[in-house]
Design a protein around this motif. Structure first.
Motif, short mmCIF file in Angstrom:
data_model
loop_
_atom_site.label_atom_id
_atom_site.label_comp_id
_atom_site.label_asym_id
_atom_site.label_seq_id
_atom_site.Cartn_x
_atom_site.Cartn_y
_atom_site.Cartn_z
N SER A 85 0.86 -1.18 0.00
CA SER A 85 0.00 0.00 0.00
C SER A 85 0.90 1.23 0.00
O SER A 85 1.80 1.33 0.81
N ARG A 86 0.65 2.12 -0.93
CA ARG A 86 1.39 3.39 -0.98
C ARG A 86 0.38 4.52 -0.89
O ARG A 86 -0.65 4.51 -1.55
N VAL A 87 0.68 5.49 -0.07
CA VAL A 87 -0.13 6.70 0.04
C VAL A 87 0.74 7.85 -0.46
O VAL A 87 1.82 8.09 0.08
N ILE A 88 0.26 8.52 -1.50
CA ILE A 88 1.02 9.61 -2.09
C ILE A 88 0.23 10.90 -1.90
O ILE A 88 -0.90 11.02 -2.39
N GLY A 89 0.81 11.83 -1.18
CA GLY A 89 0.15 13.11 -0.93
C GLY A 89 0.37 14.06 -2.09
O GLY A 89 1.49 14.22 -2.57
N MET A 90 -0.70 14.69 -2.54
CA MET A 90 -0.61 15.67 -3.62
C MET A 90 -0.17 17.00 -3.03
O MET A 90 -0.55 17.35 -1.92
N PRO A 91 0.62 17.76 -3.77
CA PRO A 91 1.13 19.02 -3.24
C PRO A 91 0.10 20.16 -3.21
O PRO A 91 0.38 21.21 -2.65
N GLY A 92 -1.07 19.94 -3.80
CA GLY A 92 -2.11 20.96 -3.80
C GLY A 92 -3.48 20.33 -3.79
O GLY A 92 -3.62 19.10 -3.80
N MET A 126 3.06 -0.32 -16.08
CA MET A 126 3.21 1.06 -15.62
C MET A 126 1.82 1.65 -15.40
O MET A 126 1.04 1.79 -16.34
N LEU A 127 1.53 1.97 -14.14
CA LEU A 127 0.26 2.59 -13.79
C LEU A 127 0.43 4.10 -13.87
O LEU A 127 1.38 4.65 -13.30
N THR A 128 -0.48 4.76 -14.58
CA THR A 128 -0.49 6.22 -14.64
C THR A 128 -1.83 6.71 -14.14
O THR A 128 -2.88 6.32 -14.67
N VAL A 129 -1.80 7.53 -13.10
CA VAL A 129 -3.02 8.13 -12.55
C VAL A 129 -2.92 9.63 -12.78
O VAL A 129 -1.98 10.28 -12.32
N ALA A 130 -3.89 10.17 -13.53
CA ALA A 130 -3.97 11.61 -13.79
C ALA A 130 -5.06 12.18 -12.90
O ALA A 130 -6.21 11.73 -12.94
N ILE A 131 -4.69 13.17 -12.10
CA ILE A 131 -5.61 13.76 -11.13
C ILE A 131 -5.73 15.25 -11.42
O ILE A 131 -4.72 15.97 -11.39
N ALA A 132 -6.95 15.70 -11.73
CA ALA A 132 -7.18 17.11 -12.04
C ALA A 132 -6.95 17.97 -10.80
O ALA A 132 -7.34 17.60 -9.69
N LYS A 133 -6.32 19.10 -11.00
CA LYS A 133 -6.16 20.08 -9.92
C LYS A 133 -7.50 20.79 -9.72
O LYS A 133 -8.27 20.96 -10.67
N SER A 134 -7.76 21.19 -8.49
CA SER A 134 -8.98 21.97 -8.25
C SER A 134 -8.78 23.36 -8.86
O SER A 134 -7.65 23.82 -9.03
N GLU A 135 -9.87 23.99 -9.21
CA GLU A 135 -9.77 25.34 -9.80
C GLU A 135 -9.04 26.29 -8.86
O GLU A 135 -8.31 27.16 -9.31
N ALA A 136 -9.23 26.12 -7.56
CA ALA A 136 -8.61 27.02 -6.59
C ALA A 136 -7.08 26.88 -6.57
O ALA A 136 -6.38 27.83 -6.25
N SER A 137 -6.57 25.70 -6.93
CA SER A 137 -5.13 25.50 -6.87
C SER A 137 -4.41 25.80 -8.18
O SER A 137 -3.19 25.81 -8.23
#
Length: 153
Positions: free
Chosen positions: A112-119, A134-145
């Motif tokens: 189990s890996r927990v990766i914290g996003m910087p924003g 190779m796993l690639t996870v794309a995570i949208a930034k919130s509009e505020a960040s």
């Protein structure tokens, strides 16, 4: 003159001290192998699996994880707050009963890996793909960040 005295070690004693450390290291390796069945002190080193890279562009964060031999349906990927969690289990086929390892670096088991996003992120806009281990996870930034361009008048 002071620097010369500070680093002017007697060559015989200096080499002898490192020879003693090397001898003690070899003895610890033999003891570790006798107790754990693994050569050396590899069991003490931190093994982090899977290895990941975290990058970003203007709109998204990207987490890329190396997961060779693991099928996509065997992974559990979750977003909680600003954290991405990747959980799964790596299995390694048995190599037989009468096998004696000389080196064993590939481990099986749950991970189990927990990766914290910087924003801040938008948890509703996450996409995950697995291609050739190779796993690639794309995570949208919130509009505020996201960066905002400000014009000066």
């Amino acid at each position: 003159m002071f620097a010369r005295r500070l680093f002017d070690f007697p060559s015989v004693g200096w080499q002898h001290q490192f020879a003693d450390l090397e001898r003690m290291s070899r003895q610890m390796d033999r003891l570790t192998q006798a107790v754990t069945g693994r050569p050396g002190m590899n069991w003490l080193s931190a093994r982090v699996f899977p290895a990941v890279n975290l990058t970003e562009d203007k709109d998204k964060y990207y987490v890329r994880a190396e997961l060779p031999g693991i099928k996509a349906d065997a992974l559990n990927i979750q977003i909680v707050g600003r954290n991405l969690t990747i959980t799964g289990e790596r299995t390694i086929p048995s190599e037989g009963e009468n096998i004696r390892y000389h080196r064993k670096e590939r481990e099986a088991g749950k991970f189990s890996r927990v990766i914290g996003m910087p924003g801040d992120i938008d948890a509703d806009q996450v996409n995950a793909q697995m291609v050739n281990g190779m796993l690639t996870v794309a995570i949208a930034k919130s509009e505020a960040s996201k960066p905002k361009q400000i014009t000066v008048s």
